[in-house]
Design a protein around this motif. Structure first.
Motif, PDB file in Angstrom:
ATOM      1  N   MET A   1       3.004  13.330   4.791  1.00  0.00           N
ATOM      2  CA  MET A   1       4.442  13.317   4.484  1.00  0.00           C
ATOM      3  C   MET A   1       4.627  13.091   2.979  1.00  0.00           C
ATOM      4  SD  MET A   1       7.445  11.079   6.238  1.00  0.00           S
ATOM      5  CE  MET A   1       6.163   9.981   6.754  1.00  0.00           C
ATOM      6  N   ASP A   2       5.497  13.857   2.383  1.00  0.00           N
ATOM      7  CA  ASP A   2       5.688  13.813   0.941  1.00  0.00           C
ATOM      8  C   ASP A   2       6.878  12.920   0.601  1.00  0.00           C
ATOM      9  OD1 ASP A   2       4.833  14.518  -1.584  1.00  0.00           O
ATOM     10  OD2 ASP A   2       6.275  16.165  -1.727  1.00  0.00           O
ATOM     11  N   CYS A   3       6.682  11.606   0.757  1.00  0.00           N
ATOM     12  CA  CYS A   3       7.789  10.664   0.532  1.00  0.00           C
ATOM     13  C   CYS A   3       7.467   9.806  -0.686  1.00  0.00           C
ATOM     14  CB  CYS A   3       7.993   9.791   1.764  1.00  0.00           C
ATOM     15  SG  CYS A   3       9.156   8.441   1.482  1.00  0.00           S
ATOM     16  N   ILE A   4       8.341   9.863  -1.674  1.00  0.00           N
ATOM     17  CA  ILE A   4       8.089   9.165  -2.942  1.00  0.00           C
ATOM     18  C   ILE A   4       8.012   7.644  -2.740  1.00  0.00           C
ATOM     19  CG2 ILE A   4      10.507   9.022  -3.618  1.00  0.00           C
ATOM     20  CD1 ILE A   4       9.667   9.814  -6.428  1.00  0.00           C
ATOM     21  N   PHE A   5       8.828   7.082  -1.844  1.00  0.00           N
ATOM     22  CA  PHE A   5       8.790   5.630  -1.650  1.00  0.00           C
ATOM     23  C   PHE A   5       7.550   5.211  -0.855  1.00  0.00           C
ATOM     24  CE2 PHE A   5      13.622   4.667  -2.320  1.00  0.00           C
ATOM     25  CZ  PHE A   5      13.491   5.021  -3.659  1.00  0.00           C
ATOM     26  N   CYS A   6       7.078   6.037   0.082  1.00  0.00           N
ATOM     27  CA  CYS A   6       5.795   5.741   0.745  1.00  0.00           C
ATOM     28  C   CYS A   6       4.671   5.720  -0.287  1.00  0.00           C
ATOM     29  CB  CYS A   6       5.512   6.758   1.848  1.00  0.00           C
ATOM     30  SG  CYS A   6       6.443   6.492   3.380  1.00  0.00           S
ATOM     31  N   LYS A   7       4.729   6.628  -1.254  1.00  0.00           N
ATOM     32  CA  LYS A   7       3.703   6.662  -2.306  1.00  0.00           C
ATOM     33  C   LYS A   7       3.798   5.421  -3.196  1.00  0.00           C
ATOM     34  CE  LYS A   7       3.087  11.644  -2.445  1.00  0.00           C
ATOM     35  NZ  LYS A   7       3.430  12.901  -3.109  1.00  0.00           N
ATOM     36  N   ILE A   8       5.009   4.953  -3.465  1.00  0.00           N
ATOM     37  CA  ILE A   8       5.181   3.724  -4.245  1.00  0.00           C
ATOM     38  C   ILE A   8       4.588   2.539  -3.493  1.00  0.00           C
ATOM     39  CG2 ILE A   8       6.964   2.066  -4.953  1.00  0.00           C
ATOM     40  CD1 ILE A   8       8.537   4.472  -6.089  1.00  0.00           C
ATOM     41  N   ILE A   9       4.850   2.439  -2.200  1.00  0.00           N
ATOM     42  CA  ILE A   9       4.297   1.338  -1.390  1.00  0.00           C
ATOM     43  C   ILE A   9       2.771   1.358  -1.433  1.00  0.00           C
ATOM     44  CG2 ILE A   9       4.028   0.499   0.988  1.00  0.00           C
ATOM     45  CD1 ILE A   9       6.965   1.639   1.421  1.00  0.00           C
ATOM     46  N   LYS A  10       2.186   2.558  -1.368  1.00  0.00           N
ATOM     47  CA  LYS A  10       0.713   2.686  -1.374  1.00  0.00           C
ATOM     48  C   LYS A  10       0.117   2.530  -2.771  1.00  0.00           C
ATOM     49  CE  LYS A  10       0.931   6.426   1.550  1.00  0.00           C
ATOM     50  NZ  LYS A  10       0.456   7.723   2.026  1.00  0.00           N
ATOM     51  N   GLY A  11       0.986   2.453  -3.800  1.00  0.00           N
ATOM     52  CA  GLY A  11       0.491   2.314  -5.169  1.00  0.00           C
ATOM     53  C   GLY A  11       0.092   3.631  -5.804  1.00  0.00           C
ATOM     54  N   GLU A  12       0.404   4.732  -5.136  1.00  0.00           N
ATOM     55  CA  GLU A  12       0.046   6.053  -5.685  1.00  0.00           C
ATOM     56  C   GLU A  12       0.988   6.464  -6.813  1.00  0.00           C
ATOM     57  OE1 GLU A  12      -1.674   7.507  -1.355  1.00  0.00           O
ATOM     58  OE2 GLU A  12      -0.038   8.635  -2.267  1.00  0.00           O
ATOM     59  N   ILE A  13       2.204   5.883  -6.789  1.00  0.00           N
ATOM     60  CA  ILE A  13       3.162   6.037  -7.895  1.00  0.00           C
ATOM     61  C   ILE A  13       3.453   4.625  -8.397  1.00  0.00           C
ATOM     62  CG2 ILE A  13       5.532   6.680  -8.479  1.00  0.00           C
ATOM     63  CD1 ILE A  13       5.339   8.886  -6.381  1.00  0.00           C
ATOM     64  N   PRO A  14       3.373   4.391  -9.715  1.00  0.00           N
ATOM     65  CA  PRO A  14       3.602   3.029 -10.218  1.00  0.00           C
ATOM     66  C   PRO A  14       5.055   2.583 -10.040  1.00  0.00           C
ATOM     67  CG  PRO A  14       3.214   4.575 -12.036  1.00  0.00           C
ATOM     68  CD  PRO A  14       3.020   5.349 -10.775  1.00  0.00           C
ATOM     69  N   SER A  15       5.232   1.282  -9.885  1.00  0.00           N
ATOM     70  CA  SER A  15       6.587   0.718  -9.792  1.00  0.00           C
ATOM     71  C   SER A  15       6.544  -0.705 -10.315  1.00  0.00           C
ATOM     72  CB  SER A  15       7.079   0.732  -8.344  1.00  0.00           C
ATOM     73  OG  SER A  15       6.292  -0.152  -7.550  1.00  0.00           O
ATOM     74  N   LYS A  16       7.706  -1.216 -10.671  1.00  0.00           N
ATOM     75  CA  LYS A  16       7.821  -2.603 -11.114  1.00  0.00           C
ATOM     76  C   LYS A  16       8.181  -3.454  -9.909  1.00  0.00           C
ATOM     77  CE  LYS A  16       8.595  -1.802 -15.981  1.00  0.00           C
ATOM     78  NZ  LYS A  16       9.548  -1.492 -17.032  1.00  0.00           N
ATOM     79  N   LYS A  17       7.152  -3.982  -9.254  1.00  0.00           N
ATOM     80  CA  LYS A  17       7.342  -4.750  -8.012  1.00  0.00           C
ATOM     81  C   LYS A  17       8.001  -6.094  -8.305  1.00  0.00           C
ATOM     82  CE  LYS A  17       3.766  -6.795  -5.895  1.00  0.00           C
ATOM     83  NZ  LYS A  17       2.524  -6.903  -5.076  1.00  0.00           N
ATOM     84  N   VAL A  18       8.976  -6.456  -7.487  1.00  0.00           N
ATOM     85  CA  VAL A  18       9.562  -7.795  -7.605  1.00  0.00           C
ATOM     86  C   VAL A  18       9.302  -8.644  -6.364  1.00  0.00           C
ATOM     87  CG1 VAL A  18      11.329  -7.151  -9.293  1.00  0.00           C
ATOM     88  CG2 VAL A  18      11.839  -6.959  -6.870  1.00  0.00           C
ATOM     89  N   TYR A  19       8.882  -7.996  -5.269  1.00  0.00           N
ATOM     90  CA  TYR A  19       8.602  -8.751  -4.031  1.00  0.00           C
ATOM     91  C   TYR A  19       7.826  -7.858  -3.068  1.00  0.00           C
ATOM     92  CZ  TYR A  19       9.141 -11.258   0.327  1.00  0.00           C
ATOM     93  OH  TYR A  19       8.864 -11.907   1.502  1.00  0.00           O
ATOM     94  N   GLU A  20       6.960  -8.491  -2.277  1.00  0.00           N
ATOM     95  CA  GLU A  20       6.261  -7.754  -1.215  1.00  0.00           C
ATOM     96  C   GLU A  20       5.862  -8.720  -0.118  1.00  0.00           C
ATOM     97  OE1 GLU A  20       2.630  -5.848  -2.503  1.00  0.00           O
ATOM     98  OE2 GLU A  20       2.525  -4.620  -0.681  1.00  0.00           O
ATOM     99  N   ASP A  21       6.027  -8.296   1.133  1.00  0.00           N
ATOM    100  CA  ASP A  21       5.423  -9.019   2.264  1.00  0.00           C
ATOM    101  C   ASP A  21       4.931  -7.971   3.258  1.00  0.00           C
ATOM    102  OD1 ASP A  21       7.581  -8.253   3.948  1.00  0.00           O
ATOM    103  OD2 ASP A  21       8.681 -10.095   3.539  1.00  0.00           O
ATOM    104  N   GLU A  22       4.637  -8.391   4.489  1.00  0.00           N
ATOM    105  CA  GLU A  22       4.026  -7.439   5.435  1.00  0.00           C
ATOM    106  C   GLU A  22       5.014  -6.371   5.921  1.00  0.00           C
ATOM    107  OE1 GLU A  22       5.138 -10.355   6.215  1.00  0.00           O
ATOM    108  OE2 GLU A  22       5.761 -10.458   8.329  1.00  0.00           O
ATOM    109  N   LEU A  23       6.311  -6.629   5.751  1.00  0.00           N
ATOM    110  CA  LEU A  23       7.329  -5.682   6.241  1.00  0.00           C
ATOM    111  C   LEU A  23       8.066  -4.950   5.128  1.00  0.00           C
ATOM    112  CD1 LEU A  23       9.167  -7.744   9.047  1.00  0.00           C
ATOM    113  CD2 LEU A  23       7.437  -5.963   9.346  1.00  0.00           C
TER     114      LEU A  23
END
Ligand code: 5GP
Ligand code: ZN
Length: 113
Positions: A1-23
């Protein structure tokens, strides 16, 4: 699936993370519309609010818990903020992975349309 936000979650596209948990994953919007503009998203791919069901809706309450925590940490809990989730063409949704905009840090204009 070509989803930009799925790629951000996987780290394939860089992002400025401010929070992460299991969900949930949260990161700064690339094109901020306010001094604080964070996107809070489920790690599970859900296309929009239209696809929220009893089976996957636990993440929605988690997203609001994260929004409250981030608003406090980012100093906008008392001044105020807005949470927006665009759904479908009429709303202007451009990324079809459910996301909640957390906006604040200035007096926000309100435009219904
Ligand atoms: P929508 O219009 O679908 O409600 O919001 C999508 C948001 O995602 C927009 O505010 C846009 O700036 C943001 N966005 C799109 N692509 C990227 C990206 O690659 N990285 C980040 N951080 N934000 C993005
Ligand atoms: Zn996705």
């Amino acid at each position: 699936m070509d989803c930009i936000f799925c790629k951000i979650i996987k780290g394939e596209i860089p992002s400025k993370k401010v929070y992460e948990d299991e969900l949930v994953y949260a990161f700064n919007d690339i094109n901020p519309m306010a001094p604080v503009h964070v996107l809070i998203i489920p790690k599970q791919h859900i296309s929009s609010v239209n696809e929220v069901t009893p089976e996957n809706s636990a993440v929605i309450s988690r997203i609001y818990e994260v929004a409250a925590k981030l608003a406090s940490e980012l100093g906008i809990a008392e001044s105020g903020y807005r949470i927006v989730s665009n759904t479908g063409a009429d709303s202007g949704q451009t990324v079809f992975h459910l996301h909640f905009h957390l906006l604040g840090g200035t007096k926000l204009r309100f435009e219904m349309c």
